[in-house]
Design a protein around this motif. Structure first.
Motif, short mmCIF file in Angstrom:
data_model
loop_
_atom_site.label_atom_id
_atom_site.label_comp_id
_atom_site.label_asym_id
_atom_site.label_seq_id
_atom_site.Cartn_x
_atom_site.Cartn_y
_atom_site.Cartn_z
N ALA A 14 -19.26 5.72 5.97
CA ALA A 14 -19.11 4.28 5.75
C ALA A 14 -18.16 3.64 6.75
N THR A 15 -17.26 4.42 7.33
CA THR A 15 -16.31 3.88 8.30
C THR A 15 -16.81 4.01 9.73
N GLU A 16 -17.97 4.62 9.92
CA GLU A 16 -18.50 4.82 11.26
C GLU A 16 -19.49 3.74 11.66
N VAL A 17 -20.01 2.99 10.68
CA VAL A 17 -21.02 1.97 10.98
C VAL A 17 -20.41 0.60 10.78
N PRO A 18 -20.78 -0.37 11.61
CA PRO A 18 -20.25 -1.72 11.44
C PRO A 18 -20.89 -2.42 10.24
N GLY A 19 -20.16 -3.38 9.69
CA GLY A 19 -20.69 -4.14 8.57
C GLY A 19 -20.61 -3.38 7.26
N PRO A 20 -21.18 -3.96 6.21
CA PRO A 20 -21.06 -3.37 4.87
C PRO A 20 -22.11 -2.32 4.55
N SER A 21 -23.05 -2.04 5.46
CA SER A 21 -24.18 -1.18 5.11
C SER A 21 -23.73 0.23 4.71
N TRP A 44 -13.67 -9.90 2.01
CA TRP A 44 -12.44 -9.48 1.34
C TRP A 44 -12.65 -8.14 0.63
N ARG A 45 -13.81 -7.96 -0.02
CA ARG A 45 -14.06 -6.71 -0.73
C ARG A 45 -14.17 -5.55 0.26
N GLU A 46 -14.80 -5.77 1.42
CA GLU A 46 -14.87 -4.71 2.44
C GLU A 46 -13.48 -4.28 2.87
N VAL A 47 -12.63 -5.26 3.18
CA VAL A 47 -11.27 -4.95 3.62
C VAL A 47 -10.52 -4.16 2.55
N SER A 48 -10.66 -4.58 1.30
CA SER A 48 -9.96 -3.92 0.21
C SER A 48 -10.44 -2.49 0.02
N ILE A 49 -11.76 -2.28 0.14
CA ILE A 49 -12.30 -0.93 -0.03
C ILE A 49 -11.84 -0.02 1.11
N HIS A 50 -11.88 -0.52 2.33
CA HIS A 50 -11.41 0.30 3.46
C HIS A 50 -9.93 0.65 3.30
N ASP A 51 -9.15 -0.27 2.78
CA ASP A 51 -7.74 0.01 2.52
C ASP A 51 -7.60 1.11 1.48
N ALA A 52 -8.42 1.05 0.44
CA ALA A 52 -8.37 2.07 -0.60
C ALA A 52 -8.81 3.43 -0.07
N LEU A 53 -9.81 3.44 0.82
CA LEU A 53 -10.28 4.72 1.38
C LEU A 53 -9.18 5.38 2.20
N LEU A 54 -8.40 4.58 2.91
CA LEU A 54 -7.27 5.14 3.65
C LEU A 54 -6.24 5.75 2.71
N THR A 55 -6.02 5.08 1.58
CA THR A 55 -5.06 5.59 0.60
C THR A 55 -5.53 6.90 -0.01
N LEU A 56 -6.84 7.03 -0.22
CA LEU A 56 -7.39 8.23 -0.87
C LEU A 56 -7.64 9.37 0.11
N ALA A 57 -7.59 9.10 1.40
CA ALA A 57 -7.92 10.13 2.39
C ALA A 57 -7.14 11.44 2.21
N PRO A 58 -5.82 11.41 1.88
CA PRO A 58 -5.09 12.68 1.70
C PRO A 58 -5.60 13.52 0.53
N TYR A 59 -6.35 12.92 -0.39
CA TYR A 59 -6.84 13.64 -1.57
C TYR A 59 -8.25 14.21 -1.37
N PHE A 60 -8.83 14.05 -0.19
CA PHE A 60 -10.19 14.53 0.03
C PHE A 60 -10.21 16.06 0.01
N ASP A 61 -11.10 16.60 -0.80
CA ASP A 61 -11.29 18.04 -0.91
C ASP A 61 -12.50 18.41 -0.07
N HIS A 62 -12.25 18.99 1.08
CA HIS A 62 -13.35 19.25 2.00
C HIS A 62 -14.16 20.48 1.60
N ASP A 63 -13.59 21.37 0.83
CA ASP A 63 -14.40 22.48 0.30
C ASP A 63 -15.44 21.94 -0.67
N LEU A 64 -15.02 21.01 -1.53
CA LEU A 64 -15.97 20.38 -2.46
C LEU A 64 -17.08 19.68 -1.68
#
Length: 403
Positions: free
Chosen positions: A356-363, A285-305
């Protein structure tokens, strides 16, 4: 003595309950079903062999020593169950496995019937609760009954020893460890229980008294042997899921820094009351919730940083993987701050896939969480402020430390 025997039976019973925790699945799995049957019958043997149980059975039936064929029949059924378990465990073509199982059950079914018939034909009117084998060692029909149940049990244990030795050369890991425990238990049963019983009975035939071998030495040896065999049977079945849940609990805890950072933006549905949930379910459940949050935050990623932090880490001699993790941790922390402050996405936002989204599992998520935990260094990140959490607390401009 009865208390010790009942405690051994309780250990067996608890093991059977653990193996049979999912009845619908267990009923469809011959291996699980035969394991539970063998362990449960072993527990019943201990219960039936306890002097308190023998006395109660004799009183309820009104037949002196009625507990003897009951116990011997149960021991023969346990011997059969052990053989059936080994057959299912070894596997092979289903028709062959089914044929071997039916033959074993037929053979020991006849043995149990013979034990009952011999008892009915014998003259055993004196109740004996602890020394029946030696007391009636010379009594017609009782003598044959005692030898028959001992021979049936010996055959099962010797076959089990041979199978464990042969199979142990072909496998490894937990399965080999389980087979070694079974072999140790079977050898202890042969030497500590059966050999002492045979010796005491033969001594009676020769006019000697070695009853203590049957009444004092054999019972605890049988208990220890049966416990070792049961441990060998259940170890390869129970230990892997236990270890998996333990690793799940460890990963669940190590995700705390990442979860604390993104939990307020996760839109994943809340699970039901989780105090009873197994660690792996909570981790999922925590993995699913974190991945959901990462999708929400993706528009705010600063790639210069991210690029600046990565280049600084590479310049400091870090590996490419460690530099990427440090850069992604800094970018994610900055995105979480922007989302919490309801700022507009940066102009440098774009599509990017986190490690973190490229590897399977929680590692991958665990690595990212641990990168967030490391103390920040100074002097390389962007000029913007870095959040210490999503509560809005802001620290001075810093660069995450790269490990």
């Amino acid at each position: 003595m009865s208390l010790v025997v009942y405690l051994a039976a309780l250990v067996f019973g608890m093991t059977s309950v653990l193996l049979f925790r999912r009845p619908r699945t267990a009923m469809r799995d011959p291996l699980t079903l035969s394991t539970c049957a063998a362990v449960l019958l072993g527990a019943l043997v201990f219960v039936c062999a306890a002097p308190a149980t023998l006395r109660t059975v004799n009183d309820l039936t009104g037949v002196p020593n009625f507990g003897a064929p009951l116990t011997y029949g149960m021991l023969s059924a346990y011997s059969c169950a052990v053989l059936v378990l080994l057959i299912n465990w070894r596997g092979g073509p289903r028709p062959l496995v089914r044929r071997m199982v039916l033959r074993s059950m037929a053979a020991y079914g006849l043995l149990v019937a013979a034990v009952v018939v011999l008892f009915l034909l014998a003259d055993a009117d004196t109740e004996r609760l602890t020394d029946l084998d030696t007391y009636y060692a010379g009594t017609p029909f009782m003598r044959e009954m005692i030898l028959l149940y001992l021979l049936g049990h010996s055959a099962a244990m010797l076959v089990m020893c041979a199978v464990c030795v042969k199979w142990g050369r072909e496998v490894g890991g937990l399965l080999r460890a389980g087979l070694r425990l079974i072999l140790l238990g079977a050898l202890l049963d042969v030497v500590g229980f059966q050999l002492t019983k045979y010796t005491a009975v033969v001594a009676r035939w020769a006019g000697h008294d070695l009853d203590f071998l049957s009444t004092t030495v054999a019972p605890p040896m049988a208990s220890l042997a049966a416990l070792l065999c049961s441990a060998g049977f259940v170890l390869p079945r129970l230990l892997p899921p236990v270890l998996a849940h333990w690793r799940g609990l460890d990963d669940y805890r190590r995700l705390d820094p990442l979860w604390s950072l993104v939990r307020s933006v996760s839109t994943a549905p809340k699970p039901p009351a989780s105090w009873w949930q197994l660690p792996r379910a909570r981790l999922q459940w925590r993995e699913v919730s974190i991945h959901d949050a990462l999708l929400t935050l993706a528009p705010y990623f600063d790639h210069d940083l991210r690029t600046r932090v990565r280049d600084a880490a590479l310049g400091a001699g870090r590996s490419a993987h460690a530099a990427r993790l440090a850069a992604e941790a800094a970018m994610l922390a900055d995105a979480a701050r922007r989302a919490a402050a309801r700022e507009e996405p940066p102009d440098t936002a774009g599509s990017y896939r986190l490690h973190a989204t490229e590897v399977p599992g929680p590692s991958g998520l665990v690595e990212l969480a641990q990168a967030l935990r490391r103390p920040p260094g100074r002097g390389t990140a962007s000029g913007g402020a870095r959040p210490s959490s999503l509560t809005g607390t802001v620290s001075e401009p810093e660069e995450p430390h790269v490990a």
